[in-house]
Design an enzyme around this catalytic site. Sequence first.
Site, PDB file in Angstrom:
ATOM      1  N   HIS A  70       0.249 -19.663 -39.492  1.00 32.86           N
ATOM      2  CA  HIS A  70       1.615 -19.490 -39.034  1.00 32.86           C
ATOM      3  C   HIS A  70       1.974 -20.608 -38.053  1.00 32.86           C
ATOM      4  CE1 HIS A  70       1.847 -14.916 -40.065  1.00 32.86           C
ATOM      5  NE2 HIS A  70       1.552 -15.681 -41.108  1.00 32.86           N
ATOM      6  N   GLU A  72       3.330 -20.692 -35.047  1.00 33.65           N
ATOM      7  CA  GLU A  72       2.926 -20.556 -33.648  1.00 33.65           C
ATOM      8  C   GLU A  72       1.420 -20.725 -33.486  1.00 33.65           C
ATOM      9  OE1 GLU A  72       4.115 -16.318 -34.928  1.00 33.65           O
ATOM     10  OE2 GLU A  72       4.179 -18.328 -35.763  1.00 33.65           O
ATOM     11  N   CYS A  98       4.324 -12.329 -35.777  1.00 39.09           N
ATOM     12  CA  CYS A  98       3.631 -11.173 -36.348  1.00 39.09           C
ATOM     13  C   CYS A  98       2.658 -10.636 -35.297  1.00 39.09           C
ATOM     14  CB  CYS A  98       2.898 -11.575 -37.625  1.00 39.09           C
ATOM     15  SG  CYS A  98       1.441 -12.613 -37.345  1.00 39.09           S
ATOM     16  N   CYS A 101      -0.357 -13.144 -34.535  1.00 39.64           N
ATOM     17  CA  CYS A 101       0.021 -14.296 -33.713  1.00 39.64           C
ATOM     18  C   CYS A 101       0.393 -13.867 -32.295  1.00 39.64           C
ATOM     19  CB  CYS A 101       1.161 -15.068 -34.362  1.00 39.64           C
ATOM     20  SG  CYS A 101       0.630 -15.990 -35.826  1.00 39.64           S
TER      21      CYS A 101
END
Length: 141
Positions: A70, A72, A98, A101
């Site tokens: 992802h 981040e 999410c 993360c």
Amino acid sequence: MTPEKQHKYDVAYLKMAKEWAKLSYCKRRQVGALIVKGKMIISDGYNGTPTGFENICEDDDNYTKWYVLHAEANAILKVAASTQSCYGATLYITMSPCKECSKLIHQSGIKRVVYAQKYKDDSGLIFLEKAGVELEHINQE
């Protein structure tokens, strides 16, 4: 910084994160992230496959491959490989994080998350709020 000036910066950094998202090879969703500390961008990221893998994020059934990182996470990992620290920083991201993360965000010391779109599962936001991370939703649609 005044709240009005902070909002102006927040909007500008989110626009930059949106541009960064366009670098992603993912077809289903492109997400971009910037980490800012002391008015300086210390890291950036977008969702995609790990270094050395083909730039194809979806499988034959159009599902995202399990190993796609992802945005981040990519940004936080870049900081980890540098001399910088996320402690006290702000994460600007085009899609709210999410739950997986969110753990990385909290553990890395990021104190504020500004996001443009809300992810379908808000458990990551609930976790961050519980952890004391300041959250700001700025809809840029």
